[in-house]
Design an enzyme around this catalytic site. Structure first.
Site, short mmCIF file in Angstrom:
data_model
loop_
_atom_site.label_atom_id
_atom_site.label_comp_id
_atom_site.label_asym_id
_atom_site.label_seq_id
_atom_site.Cartn_x
_atom_site.Cartn_y
_atom_site.Cartn_z
N GLU A 206 -6.64 3.60 -0.95
CA GLU A 206 -6.20 4.73 -0.29
C GLU A 206 -4.91 5.59 -1.23
O GLU A 206 -4.30 4.56 -1.99
CB GLU A 206 -5.59 4.43 1.03
CG GLU A 206 -4.54 3.40 1.02
CD GLU A 206 -3.53 3.47 2.09
OE1 GLU A 206 -2.52 4.23 2.09
OE2 GLU A 206 -3.74 2.51 3.19
N THR B 134 -0.65 7.06 4.92
CA THR B 134 0.55 7.76 5.50
C THR B 134 0.03 9.17 6.27
O THR B 134 0.69 10.49 6.12
CB THR B 134 1.54 8.01 4.54
OG1 THR B 134 1.70 6.86 3.59
CG2 THR B 134 2.93 8.30 5.22
N LYS C 200 -4.11 -1.88 11.68
CA LYS C 200 -3.16 -2.23 10.54
C LYS C 200 -1.76 -2.63 11.05
O LYS C 200 -1.00 -2.02 11.51
CB LYS C 200 -2.93 -0.90 9.70
CG LYS C 200 -1.87 -1.10 8.76
CD LYS C 200 -1.77 0.47 8.15
CE LYS C 200 -0.25 0.52 7.33
NZ LYS C 200 0.08 1.79 6.71
#
Length: 214
Positions: free
Chosen positions: A44, A73, A133
């Site tokens: 990512e 994010t 996560k």
């Protein structure tokens, strides 16, 4: 093959997401090639990196057929739509926003939202999260993972993220974590690919040891 199937395949090979926060578009292709050679299959580019959509587009063109590529994010549904337009495959967030998760699922992408509490875990799963996560992992120690694992669906993918090192992975795995997101311990803005390669291999080797012992 859809992104969910590819995610499952990548997870079986190495259940770790490389977080390349701060990387620039000119750096992403050699970094991805190195990570692939080191066994990594998911990466990512956080959206607070320099020109992140450009980096993600380059990655998708270069290795989107062999690595799961996406953004981190991700905070807003509008950002999800930007990623849809690129053809991104993976959406990672630091928080649990059910609208972002649902938009990600609706677009056929893989959703990995950030959670800490049981309430957030179950809300994320109800919205369609593919994995949880646990961020920042410093605030969710192995004991907390163990307690949450006891009440979450057995098939849940639990990924501590933040402060995880090859030496601390074992305690999390013993507590029930079955994957990780690796950021600063793998890559910091400006790091040379050879430096990151050494770290990437240490994580790969650590995971292989845990797998062999399980």
């Amino acid at each position: 093959m859809n992104h969910e199937t590819r995610f499952e395949q990548a997870w079986q090979q190495l259940p770790m997401v490389a977080i390349l926060r701060g990387i620039t578009p000119d750096e992403v292709v050699p970094m991805a090639d190195m990570l692939y050679a080191a066994g990594w299959r998911m990466l990512e580019v956080p959206l607070n990196s320099p020109d992140p959509l450009n980096s993600i587009q380059r990655l998708l063109s270069h290795c989107g057929d062999r690595m799961l590529v996406g953004a981190g994010t991700v905070l807003e549904v509008d950002q999800v739509q930007q990623l849809v337009a690129l053809g991104a495959q993976l959406v990672v967030s630091p928080n649990c926003n059910p609208e972002v998760i649902r938009a990600t699922r609706a677009a056929g992408m893989v959703a990995l939202p950030g959670v800490q509490t049981a309430t957030e875990c179950f809300a994320a799963l109800a919205a369609g999260a593919h994995g949880l996560k646990f961020f920042p992992a410093e605030l969710v120690p192995p004991g907390a993972i163990r307690a949450l694992r006891s009440v979450l669906p057995p098939h849940s993918k639990l990924l501590p993220v933040g402060g995880v090192t090859p030496d601390t992975m074992a305690d999390y795995v013993a507590a029930g974590a079955n994957g990780f997101g690796i950021g600063g311990a793998l890559y910091k803005a400006g790091d040379h690919v050879t430096t990151v390669r050494e770290r990437a291999l240490r994580f790969t080797e650590a995971w292989q040891r845990h797998k062999a012992q399980s």
